[in-house]
Design an enzyme around this catalytic site. Structure first.
Site, PDB file in Angstrom:
ATOM      1  N   SER A  17      65.927   1.946  62.530  1.00  0.00           N
ATOM      2  CA  SER A  17      64.702   2.308  63.237  1.00  0.00           C
ATOM      3  C   SER A  17      63.482   1.592  62.671  1.00  0.00           C
ATOM      4  O   SER A  17      62.365   1.786  63.136  1.00  0.00           O
ATOM      5  CB  SER A  17      64.482   3.823  63.169  1.00  0.00           C
ATOM      6  OG  SER A  17      64.496   4.263  61.820  1.00  0.00           O
ATOM      7  N   GLU A  47      44.681   1.514  89.166  1.00  0.00           N
ATOM      8  CA  GLU A  47      46.066   1.469  89.682  1.00  0.00           C
ATOM      9  C   GLU A  47      47.076   1.531  88.538  1.00  0.00           C
ATOM     10  O   GLU A  47      48.087   2.234  88.604  1.00  0.00           O
ATOM     11  CB  GLU A  47      46.290   0.198  90.505  1.00  0.00           C
ATOM     12  CG  GLU A  47      45.607   0.253  91.865  1.00  0.00           C
ATOM     13  CD  GLU A  47      45.702  -1.061  92.625  1.00  0.00           C
ATOM     14  OE1 GLU A  47      46.651  -1.835  92.400  1.00  0.00           O
ATOM     15  OE2 GLU A  47      44.806  -1.325  93.435  1.00  0.00           O
ATOM     16  N   TYR A  59      69.279  19.002  61.404  1.00  0.00           N
ATOM     17  CA  TYR A  59      68.930  17.636  61.759  1.00  0.00           C
ATOM     18  C   TYR A  59      70.115  16.888  62.353  1.00  0.00           C
ATOM     19  O   TYR A  59      71.252  17.013  61.900  1.00  0.00           O
ATOM     20  CB  TYR A  59      68.425  16.856  60.531  1.00  0.00           C
ATOM     21  CG  TYR A  59      68.161  15.397  60.853  1.00  0.00           C
ATOM     22  CD1 TYR A  59      66.947  14.991  61.373  1.00  0.00           C
ATOM     23  CD2 TYR A  59      69.161  14.431  60.679  1.00  0.00           C
ATOM     24  CE1 TYR A  59      66.707  13.664  61.700  1.00  0.00           C
ATOM     25  CE2 TYR A  59      68.940  13.101  61.007  1.00  0.00           C
ATOM     26  CZ  TYR A  59      67.710  12.724  61.518  1.00  0.00           C
ATOM     27  OH  TYR A  59      67.492  11.418  61.858  1.00  0.00           O
ATOM     28  N   SER A 114      42.911 -11.827  93.791  1.00  0.00           N
ATOM     29  CA  SER A 114      44.243 -12.138  94.282  1.00  0.00           C
ATOM     30  C   SER A 114      44.443 -13.638  94.172  1.00  0.00           C
ATOM     31  O   SER A 114      43.509 -14.420  94.347  1.00  0.00           O
ATOM     32  CB  SER A 114      44.361 -11.691  95.738  1.00  0.00           C
ATOM     33  OG  SER A 114      45.387 -12.417  96.375  1.00  0.00           O
ATOM     34  N   HIS A 116      42.406  18.041 102.418  1.00  0.00           N
ATOM     35  CA  HIS A 116      43.383  17.296 103.240  1.00  0.00           C
ATOM     36  C   HIS A 116      42.923  15.859 103.497  1.00  0.00           C
ATOM     37  O   HIS A 116      43.278  15.263 104.506  1.00  0.00           O
ATOM     38  CB  HIS A 116      43.642  17.996 104.576  1.00  0.00           C
ATOM     39  CG  HIS A 116      43.840  19.469 104.448  1.00  0.00           C
ATOM     40  ND1 HIS A 116      45.052  20.032 104.134  1.00  0.00           N
ATOM     41  CD2 HIS A 116      42.947  20.486 104.538  1.00  0.00           C
ATOM     42  CE1 HIS A 116      44.920  21.352 104.064  1.00  0.00           C
ATOM     43  NE2 HIS A 116      43.643  21.654 104.291  1.00  0.00           N
ATOM     44  N   GLN A 145      66.016  10.511  65.710  1.00  0.00           N
ATOM     45  CA  GLN A 145      65.391   9.212  65.488  1.00  0.00           C
ATOM     46  C   GLN A 145      64.836   8.648  66.805  1.00  0.00           C
ATOM     47  O   GLN A 145      63.912   7.849  66.794  1.00  0.00           O
ATOM     48  CB  GLN A 145      66.420   8.243  64.879  1.00  0.00           C
ATOM     49  CG  GLN A 145      65.871   6.876  64.554  1.00  0.00           C
ATOM     50  CD  GLN A 145      66.796   6.130  63.611  1.00  0.00           C
ATOM     51  OE1 GLN A 145      66.895   6.450  62.438  1.00  0.00           O
ATOM     52  NE2 GLN A 145      67.506   5.143  64.122  1.00  0.00           N
TER      53      GLN A 145
END
Ligand code: ARG
Length: 464
Positions: A31, A298, A325, A285, A164, A330
């Site tokens: 890890s 967004e 544990y 764009s 609405h 992990q």
């Protein structure tokens, strides 16, 4: 049986193993690639543990001095990116311990007395998360501050309130923004409440059953600024509910930001045009030269999804685990880290984004006019003159239909025509139909009247 005792590449636990771990398994179980961000907290926890061991005379004062010296050196190496992280040493804890031993010898090997990585990692995560919660609270406060600033400038700016997604009744833009202020206030309260349960010390639980050494957990708790200790050793090393509830609170933060984002996107659409976002939050764009896209809201709306996913992921991670544990735990780190990173970046951007909103009051007013936003006010007016509400509703509905046919708003029908729908319509009906009149009349605590909005802003400022 292989003798690893003099082999520097041997694992801390390799004594009972007769063959090395397979390469893929080594990577699968390691890890360190992600838990190394816990390093400052791991060191802090180790120092508190070492001080306790020395105080309790479990290790010598000279051992403690060496550990402190070695940890200072390691801290420096990590900060200056000279530290050699190795996947061979599995995780952040073993990487640091191994380096400590290389630097100071046997004292380094004594550090782990009366402790296990199980209580160590639980301590590290809690220390880390506590700090991150404090950081998120600061960011939420900054976001609230930005909302208040903008609300103050628009305490009397009329906009259509929607239900609405249809124009319903006039509200002020300031009032609308204060709704998000309230959500953020509850988000902060939730995080503060969660922090209380995060801020408990697992250390001393050792692997699961506690330790045979005469440890002083209260001392370590005080050293590390915890409010107290986890009362049960099995629970201390195994539950991650504090991380799960943090993710739940974070999911709500993102839910609120996502709803706001949805509105910003809508408001910025040229079909609505209520606001414009500063250019630094938008992109163009590559094919359509006219476009200015609200990418940031967004993305915030989109990123809420991954935060919700992390919450569900952690719940699933926990649900099948027997005490105490298990290595499953992990897997708590990456979702937790990503949750914090996502919420932190989102909030940091949003405080600035709100400050850069340009409001278009004319567009808001035009939308109000088209939506017959004051129709309820006229109905209430007729009720106050004695008409039963259902009859008033019907009379105004017919008036709206007539206005629609003529392409005008209710006030533009004129008093004469309005009286045709109810003889109770008097001279003062036009004031009732005005947006300003409508707003001013909703003057009670929590209402949208500009004076109430200003009072709410003043109260919010005091609370902040
Ligand atoms: N890297 C481990 C984790 O994140 C540390 C605890 C390992 N404990 C163990 N008994 N293998 O949970």
């Amino acid at each position: 049986m292989t003798d690893h005792s003099n082999d520097s590449s041997a694992k801390a636990w390799s004594g009972r193993f007769s063959e090395p771990v397979a390469e893929l398994v080594k990577r699968y179980t390691a890890s360190v690639a992600f838990d190394r961000r816990l390093a400052p907290h791991d060191i802090r926890g180790s120092l508190a543990h070492a001080r306790m061991l020395a105080r309790q005379e479990i290790i010598g004062a000279d051992d403690l001095a060496a550990i402190e010296r070695g940890m200072a050196a390691i801290k420096h190496e990590i900060e200056t990116e000279q530290f050699q992280w190795s996947v061979d040493d599995e995780d952040v804890h073993l990487n640091i311990e191994k380096r400590l031993t290389a630097l100071i010898g046997d004292a380094g090997k004594r550090l782990h007395t009366g402790r296990s990585r199980n209580d160590q990692v639980a301590t590290d995560i809690r220390l880390w998360l506590r700090e991150e919660i404090d950081g998120l609270d600061d960011l939420l406060r900054a976001y609230q501050g930005a909302l208040l600033e903008l609300a103050e400038s628009h305490a009397a700016t009329p906009m259509p309130g929607f239900t609405h997604l249809q124009v319903a009744q006039p509200v002020t833009f300031g009032h609308h923004l204060l709704a998000y202020f309230e959500m953020a206030a509850r988000d902060r309260a939730r995080l503060a409440d969660c922090r209380k349960r995060v801020n408990r010390l697992p250390l001393g639980a050792a692997a699961l059953a506690g330790t045979t050494f005469p440890i002083d957990r209260e001392f370590v708790a005080r050293e590390l600024g915890f409010d107290g200790i986890c009362a049960n050793s099995l629970d201390a090393v195994s539950d991650r509910d504090f991380a799960i509830e943090f993710c739940a609170a974070a999911a709500l933060v993102m839910t609120h930001v996502s709803r706001f984002s949805e509105e910003l996107i809508l408001w910025m659409s040229p079909r609505v045009g209520f606001i414009d976002l500063a250019d630094r939050f938008c992109t163009g764009s590559s094919i359509m030269p006219q476009k200015k896209n609200p990418d940031v809201p967004e993305l915030a709306r989109g990123k809420s999804g991954r935060v919700f996913g992390h919450l569900v992921g952690l719940l699933a991670l926990m649900k099948g685990q027997p005490l105490a544990y298990n290595k499953d735990n992990q897997e708590d780190k990456e979702p937790l880290f990503d949750t914090v990173d996502t919420v932190r970046d989102t909030l940091a951007i949003f405080a600035d984004l709100v400050a850069g909103i340009r409001v278009r009051p004319e567009a808001m007013r035009a939308a109000l006019r088209q939506g017959y936003a004051t129709a309820t006010d006229l109905a209430d007016y007729l009720v106050k003159k004695g008409l039963p509400f259902r009859d008033a509703h019907e009379a105004v509905a017919l008036a709206v239909r007539a206005a629609e046919e003529r392409g005008c708003d209710l006030a533009e029908l004129g008093l004469e025509t309005l009286r045709g729908f109810s003889p109770l319509v008097g001279e003062d009906a036009l004031e009732v139909l005005s947006v300003e009149g409508s707003l001013a009349s909703r003057s009670h605590a929590g209402g949208t009247a500009p004076e109430q909005v200003r009072a709410a802003i003043a109260a919010a400022r005091r609370a902040l």
